[in-house]
Design a protein around this motif. Structure first.
Motif, PDB file in Angstrom:
ATOM      1  N   ALA A 283       0.820  -1.215   0.000  1.00  0.00           N
ATOM      2  CA  ALA A 283       0.000   0.000   0.000  1.00  0.00           C
ATOM      3  C   ALA A 283       0.850   1.260   0.000  1.00  0.00           C
ATOM      4  O   ALA A 283       0.433   2.301  -0.516  1.00  0.00           O
ATOM      5  CB  ALA A 283      -0.935   0.000   1.203  1.00  0.00           C
ATOM      6  N   TRP A 288      -3.407   3.468  -0.659  1.00  0.00           N
ATOM      7  CA  TRP A 288      -4.315   2.668   0.147  1.00  0.00           C
ATOM      8  C   TRP A 288      -5.638   2.373  -0.546  1.00  0.00           C
ATOM      9  O   TRP A 288      -6.314   1.403  -0.208  1.00  0.00           O
ATOM     10  CB  TRP A 288      -4.567   3.373   1.479  1.00  0.00           C
ATOM     11  CG  TRP A 288      -3.350   3.413   2.329  1.00  0.00           C
ATOM     12  CD1 TRP A 288      -2.416   4.402   2.375  1.00  0.00           C
ATOM     13  CD2 TRP A 288      -2.903   2.402   3.234  1.00  0.00           C
ATOM     14  NE1 TRP A 288      -1.414   4.070   3.259  1.00  0.00           N
ATOM     15  CE2 TRP A 288      -1.693   2.856   3.808  1.00  0.00           C
ATOM     16  CE3 TRP A 288      -3.413   1.162   3.628  1.00  0.00           C
ATOM     17  CZ2 TRP A 288      -0.982   2.117   4.737  1.00  0.00           C
ATOM     18  CZ3 TRP A 288      -2.703   0.425   4.563  1.00  0.00           C
ATOM     19  CH2 TRP A 288      -1.506   0.902   5.104  1.00  0.00           C
ATOM     20  N   ILE A 293      -4.828  -3.243  -3.919  1.00  0.00           N
ATOM     21  CA  ILE A 293      -4.610  -3.275  -2.472  1.00  0.00           C
ATOM     22  C   ILE A 293      -5.894  -3.689  -1.762  1.00  0.00           C
ATOM     23  O   ILE A 293      -5.886  -4.535  -0.855  1.00  0.00           O
ATOM     24  CB  ILE A 293      -4.131  -1.906  -1.952  1.00  0.00           C
ATOM     25  CG1 ILE A 293      -2.808  -1.518  -2.605  1.00  0.00           C
ATOM     26  CG2 ILE A 293      -4.008  -1.921  -0.435  1.00  0.00           C
ATOM     27  CD1 ILE A 293      -1.680  -2.486  -2.344  1.00  0.00           C
TER      28      ILE A 293
END
Length: 564
Positions: A283, A288, A293
């Motif tokens: 990440a 993120w 991810i």
């Protein structure tokens, strides 16, 4: 160190390391219920440094005093101690070597995190399986095989040409360590009569204690005078001697009725934890909210859920989830995991701060971490009495609150903060962490029935190892993300390749700065240090939040007394 064997007696040995703690489940250990380095503890079921927690189940066969293994018992102990030394040193030395590895291999931030986590993940994930294999196929055989694997992988690690090869070598090293740890205490029990076992365990635990500062100092000294691979070669001569001596000195032993293996559970648990850690590390590079991810986290959670369902339905589960109905076990395990996230993640940051920002040599970095180890050792002498007087809940939650306070204070570190101020805070941090690990061990081991003491030992250890791996992944990822954002403006005028390298981590920025002329290099180095300190402050605050969350869990859910 660890031992997961099963026999007439169950016991747990807990040793607090600079990079985490380890746990051993010992079988066939008669005598008083608790021993602390050979001295009985009357009022507490725990201690660290080395705690031996025993649950008698029946009387084992006495050691044959006319046998060869009895005559050579002290030589056998020396061989086992050498094996313990190399596994502890291999665990701790990488923390000192992180910046040197970054410079020597050009490792990215995620690469540095995987160099640490690959070893921990395999070691933690394979302990139960390797313990069962040792009981089934022979403890000497598995241990010697593990030593060979560890020695070969150490050489491969030392001469790795890139980060990927080093991570692969560290993974194999973790497998070797997992094969070495489980049989150790069972062999001690097999060769020593009951009146000498406490003394033998005390010597063995003393070697473990010495190995922590030894790993820090020897690793730092080697890095000051040789290339980065020398830290992995340090253990190779010891491994060679231990293997040769072990062939002649170690007796073979097996469990009379070894537990059934659970390969499906092992694969599911390792896959879930590894993918979860990988997602955190990945990440920092992808972001993120990147779909990949998110997908990695979803799959990791799904595998974890599948592992839980499988274990609940299995007739021979690797991890009996029914034990978590006891709130002392559940809250103790959760708090220990969160405490380890804070501690090991902090240690990952601290070594970079010392070497990249403060320009400490590796040896000076090893010396700089010694106050933390001293705090651990002092805490182990205080913790049993505190638990006996105030109870597990108060000591464990209070310790986590103390850890959180110190981490908040350390988040205000500056580039030129006086070291003596740092050292004092490290001592207090070590004191709090040792009290946490001692009291949480009391909670978890007191929450399982005697017949499940081995599993309680495994849960205790796995929570710390898994928490440590997550600490490096989560806090390391947070550190990298914030650092890249903070330094972005300072590298905007550099060529794309240099800017990308400088944004990855403070070590790469220092190397880029060294290649620039005069003021521009100095300006980049200063900007990188400021960006790192800003990122480290937020990461340390996140570590403090993790510790505080553990304290809240304990205060809310842990009963004041054992729940049967």
């Amino acid at each position: 160190s660890f031992d997961m064997s099963h026999s007439f007696f169950t016991a747990t040995a807990v040793f607090i390391l600079g990079a985490g703690s380890s746990l051993s489940h010992l079988s066939e250990f008669p005598g008083p219920p608790y021993w602390w380095l050979g001295r009985p503890i009357q009022k507490s079921r725990l201690a660290t440094g080395c705690l031996i927690y025993m649950q008698p189940q029946s009387d084992p066969a006495p050691v044959d005093r006319e046998s060869r293994k009895y005559r050579l018992r002290w030589w056998t102990l020396s061989v086992l101690s050498m094996r313990l030394l190399v596994t502890v040193v291999d665990t701790i030395v990488v923390n000192v070597a992180i910046p040197t590895l970054q410079r020597g291999l050009g490792a990215t931030s995620s690469g540095l995190q995987w160099i640490i986590d690959s070893y921990i993940l395999v070691l933690a994930g394979m302990l139960l399986t390797m313990g069962s294999l040792a009981d089934r196929f022979g403890r000497k055989r598995i241990m010697l095989t593990g030593m060979v694997v560890l020695g070969i992988s150490s050489v491969l690690a030392a001469y790795s040409a890139n980060t990927e090869q080093l991570i692969a070598s560290r993974t194999i090293m973790g497998l070797g360590a997992a094969m070495i740890m489980p049989p150790t205490l069972s062999i001690i029990v097999d060769v020593f009569p009951r009146e000498e076992r406490a003394k033998a365990i005390g010597i063995w635990a003393g070697i473990a204690a010495i190995s922590v500062p030894l790993g820090l100092l020897v690793g730092g000294a080697l890095l000051d005078h040789f290339w980065w691979g020398s830290v992995f070669l340090f253990s190779v001569p010891i491994v060679v001697v231990a293997v040769i001596a072990g062939i002649f000195l170690l007796p073979e032993s097996r469990h009379a009725t070894p537990p059934r293996l659970d390969p499906v559970g092992a694969v599911l648990s390792i896959s879930s934890l590894s993918l979860f850690i990988y997602a955190f590390i990945d990440a920092s590079d992808r972001g993120w909210l990147d779909p990949l991810i998110i997908g990695e986290f979803v799959v990791a959670v799904a595998l974890g859920a599948l592992f839980t369902v499988y274990e609940l339905r299995s007739s021979h589960p690797m991890l009996d989830f029914k034990l978590f109905k006891n709130p002392r076990l559940a809250s103790g395990a959760a708090a220990t995991t969160l405490g380890s996230v804070a501690f090991i993640g902090f240690l990952f940051i601290l070594t970079q701060y010392f070497q990249f920002v403060r320009n400490f040599s590796p040896f000076e970095t090893g010396l700089g971490i010694i106050p933390l180890v001293l705090g651990f050792f002092f805490g182990t002498t205080v913790a049993p009495r505190l638990v006996a007087r105030f109870g597990t809940k108060v000591v464990a939650s209070g310790s986590l609150i103390l850890v959180a306070v110190i981490l908040v204070r350390l988040s205000f570190l500056g580039i030129n903060t006086e070291y003596w101020l740092i050292g004092i805070q490290l001592v207090i941090l070590g004191l709090g962490l040792s009290n946490l690990y001692v009291s949480s061990t009391d909670a978890m081991m007191g929450a399982v029935p005697p017949s499940s003491a081995g599993l309680g030992s495994a849960i205790n250890n796995l929570t710390r190892q898994a928490g440590g791996a997550m600490g490096v992944a989560i806090l390391g990822s947070l550190l990298t993300s914030i650092y890249a954002r903070e330094i972005a403006s300072a590298v905007s005028g550099l060529p794309e390749e240099l800017a990308t390298s400088a944004q990855d981590n403070v070590g790469s920025a220092a190397m880029v700065a060294a290649g620039l002329d005069g003021p521009s290099g100095d300006a980049l180095r200063a900007a990188a240090n400021v960006a790192f300190m800003d990122a480290a402050a937020i990461a340390m605050l996140a570590a403090a939040v993790s510790a505080l969350a553990g304290a809240i869990l304990l205060l809310r859910y842990m009963p004041a007394r054992d729940v049967t």
